[in-house]
Design an enzyme around this catalytic site. Structure first.
Site, short mmCIF file in Angstrom:
data_model
loop_
_atom_site.label_atom_id
_atom_site.label_comp_id
_atom_site.label_asym_id
_atom_site.label_seq_id
_atom_site.Cartn_x
_atom_site.Cartn_y
_atom_site.Cartn_z
N ASP A 1 1.34 44.62 -27.51
CA ASP A 1 0.28 46.03 -27.58
C ASP A 1 1.59 46.42 -28.48
O ASP A 1 2.20 47.26 -28.34
CB ASP A 1 0.65 46.56 -26.16
CG ASP A 1 -0.45 46.30 -25.22
OD1 ASP A 1 -0.09 44.62 -24.63
OD2 ASP A 1 -0.51 46.94 -24.00
N LYS B 1 -7.16 50.06 -26.82
CA LYS B 1 -5.78 50.69 -26.23
C LYS B 1 -5.75 51.94 -25.82
O LYS B 1 -5.51 52.38 -27.24
CB LYS B 1 -4.80 49.64 -25.52
CG LYS B 1 -3.92 50.75 -25.01
CD LYS B 1 -2.56 49.79 -23.86
CE LYS B 1 -1.28 49.74 -23.81
NZ LYS B 1 -0.39 49.33 -23.59
N LYS C 1 -8.70 48.30 -22.85
CA LYS C 1 -7.23 48.67 -21.69
C LYS C 1 -7.15 50.03 -22.14
O LYS C 1 -6.21 50.82 -22.98
CB LYS C 1 -6.21 47.88 -22.24
CG LYS C 1 -4.74 48.79 -21.23
CD LYS C 1 -3.64 47.63 -21.71
CE LYS C 1 -3.03 47.87 -20.93
NZ LYS C 1 -1.38 47.26 -20.92
#
Lengths: 297, 293
Positions: free
Chosen positions: A133, A197, A233
């Site tokens: 991430d 995300k 996400k």
């Protein structure tokens, strides 16, 4: 030099759509299935300065034993930790099928040189992370240096290699408006993100329904253009089951059932899992639950 | 001049310091003989759930307040009731009580609030103890509030019964979720207005009107409710004890038809909803006299 042009976002339209989505009602069996699905999409997360190896092993234990008195529960999708805890998490989760995600690239601010960020990423990958991430450089984005942002994402994707999936955190709470969210989504997708995300969880507001809808629309447009699926996400601020169900409804109505799978949709959250468990227990026993009977970590 | 139209009060429920309508939108009509008096909310299990969430949320701060402070706040509640004496009396009369009796009930209710307010910083002096032990420890027991207490309020008295059962619950630091009398619900909502203006933090008292038999089971099964006070004249006894088994709630049952008597003023009513905590505090070797402290 590439130029990036994204469609403008109709803010009022987005809010109106979100408003209608939150009015949908799911009951009984469909609700139970939805709750289990949401649980299976959770990235159980700990990203604190006070994280210790024991905290991480404890969380990995919890990931595998969510609530043992309830049989046939799904597991969470992944655990998400800082790079230096990746190896511990990989060992602790060995054979469970639960993925290990690691934040990288000078998380959460993203202020560092590209070299440092690549080293950070490689460290996580070398320790065995299945997913990385990364955060985008919001400073460069606001300075209009979109090419820098693009090149950086592409370089990190390269450092991840083929088998490690890259989630790109836009930190929408720092982007200012929905037009910027759409632009950043398009840049990230073009640069090779496997997932986009919303947030690090360190900035408020974190994930919201309108922001997520804008990002889902970007994914949808990309899918229509290329046939390629990108994951989504939302992270931070999603702490109750009802809200998680709203997100699932939004994903289904925007992208379709193909995305209703933890390969394509995740929740970044730490307290959501417990609320989902409590609601699942409520659905099956008929009694409202108490947090006292669910493990905190 | 046009005739003035009376502005009638909407009797709503009380959750988390606010007065929402029931989430279900349902209501029942309260009548005195054939005259309709008010539309009263028929609370649903979602209202109950919200009330328990509000009570749990308020617990830590309320239990953490000093006993002195809680005492002051209940005293303040009595002051506010005093200012609304006439309203309470008129309301009881509108629900069918005769004037003298209504007057008596209101005054007794106010005095009872004062009675329990006084116990706040004294309860541990009566029920707490220093315990003799054979090791070098200072061993002492004190009472602590339990958490969220569900109160099935007395059915046959609108105000005095409610005050007599609610005050002992909250004075020690518990938070209450009250199922009000079905027959006399109006006083409970007016009492809620008193509570809302008496510095009682939102969520400490939550009052739901409606059909008790729709709600008791959900209340008794609720895992986040620590105890149940059943003061509803013998109704629901068996059902509540069965439903409460899962988390072994403490159940206190008092079947009084009347709450007039001064017999109902006793500190055991407060201790009923408290848990004993015993602490073993290491000290130096016990001295010759047997006292290490």
């Amino acid at each position: 030099m590439q130029t990036f042009v994204s469609p403008k976002v109709d803010k009022v339209g987005i809010e109106d759509r979100v408003n209608r989505i939150t009015k949908r009602s799911i009951k009984k069996k469909a609700k139970l299935e939805g709750l289990k699905m949401a649980l299976n999409m959770v990235d159980l997360t700990t990203l604190e300065g006070m994280d210790t190896t024991n905290k991480v092993t404890q969380m990995c234990y919890k990931a595998q034993h969510l609530h043992d008195e309830f049989p046939n529960l799904p597991t969470v999708a992944a655990v998400c930790v800082y790079p230096n805890f990746v190896k511990i998490a990989v060992d602790a989760l060995n054979g469970s099928g639960i993925k290990v995600a690691s934040v990288a690239t000078a998380f959460p601010s993203g202020h560092s040189s590209l070299d440092v960020k690549i080293t950070d990423t490689k460290m996580a990958v070398d320790y065995g992370a299945h997913e990385v991430d990364m955060v985008i450089s919001r400073g460069k984005f606001h300075m209009g240096d979109y090419n820098y942002v693009y090149d950086e994402i592409a370089a990190i994707k390269e450092a991840c290699g083929k088998s490690v999936r890259l989630k790109v955190i836009l930190e929408t709470g720092e982007l200012g408006n929905l037009d910027n969210v759409r632009l950043a989504s398009d840049i990230a997708i073009a640069a090779g993100a496997d997932f986009i995300k919303t947030s690090t969880g360190k900035i408020k507001p974190a994930a919201t329904l309108p922001v997520t809808l804008v990002m889902l629309e970007a994914i949808k447009d990309h899918y229509y253009k290329t046939g390629e699926m990108i994951g989504m996400k939302p992270a931070g601020g999603i702490s109750n089951a009802k809200l998680a169900l709203h997100y699932l409804i939004m994903v289904k109505e925007t992208l379709g059932v193909k995305w209703l799978d933890n390969h394509w949709f995740r929740f970044g959250a730490s307290s959501l899992a417990n609320d989902l468990l409590m609601q699942i227990m409520k659905q099956s026993t008929g009694a409202y639950q108490s947090a006292n009977y669910f493990s905190k970590d | 001049m046009a005739t003035r139209i009376d502005v009638l009060k909407t009797y709503k429920i009380f959750i988390g310091g606010k007065f929402p309508r029931t989430e279900s939108g349902r209501f029942y009509q309260l009548k005195n003989g054939k005259t309709p008096i008010a539309n009263v909310c028929l609370s649903s299990r979602k209202d109950l759930r919200n009330a328990v969430v509000a009570a749990r949320g308020a617990f830590e701060k309320w239990a953490g307040a000093t006993a002195y402070n809680r005492s002051q706040i209940l005293y303040r509640m009595a002051e506010m009731m005093e200012g609304r004496k006439e309203q309470f009396t008129a309301e009881l009369m509108s629900q069918g009580m005769e004037k003298n009796k209504a007057n008596q009930e209101v005054m007794k209710s106010i005095d009872r609030v004062i009675y329990f307010a006084g116990w706040s910083d004294k309860i541990n002096q009566v029920f707490g103890s220093v315990n003799p032990v054979a090791t070098s420890h200072f061993n002492f027991s004190s009472l602590e509030p339990m958490g969220v207490v569900g109160l099935i309020a007395p059915e046959n008295t609108g105000l005095l019964g409610l005050v007599s059962t609610l005050c002992p619950i909250i004075i020690s630091g518990n938070c209450g979720v009250v199922l009000a009398s079905e027959k006399y619900p109006l006083s409970s909502i007016t009492l809620a207005e008193v509570i809302a203006t008496s510095d009682v933090p939102g969520g400490v008292v939550n009052i739901l009107t409606g059909k008790k038999d729709e709600l008791v089971s959900h209340l008794a099964k609720h895992m986040d409710v620590n105890a149940i006070y059943l003061a509803s004249n013998g109704e629901f006894k068996k059902q509540i004890q069965e439903d409460a088994i899962q988390n072994l709630k403490r159940i206190i049952i008092r079947d009084n038809d009347s709450w007039d008597d001064e017999d109902h003023e006793h500190p055991y009513a407060i201790a009923d909803f408290m848990e004993t905590k015993t602490t073993w505090h290491p000290i130096e070797i016990i001295s010759g006299s047997g006292s290490g402290y």
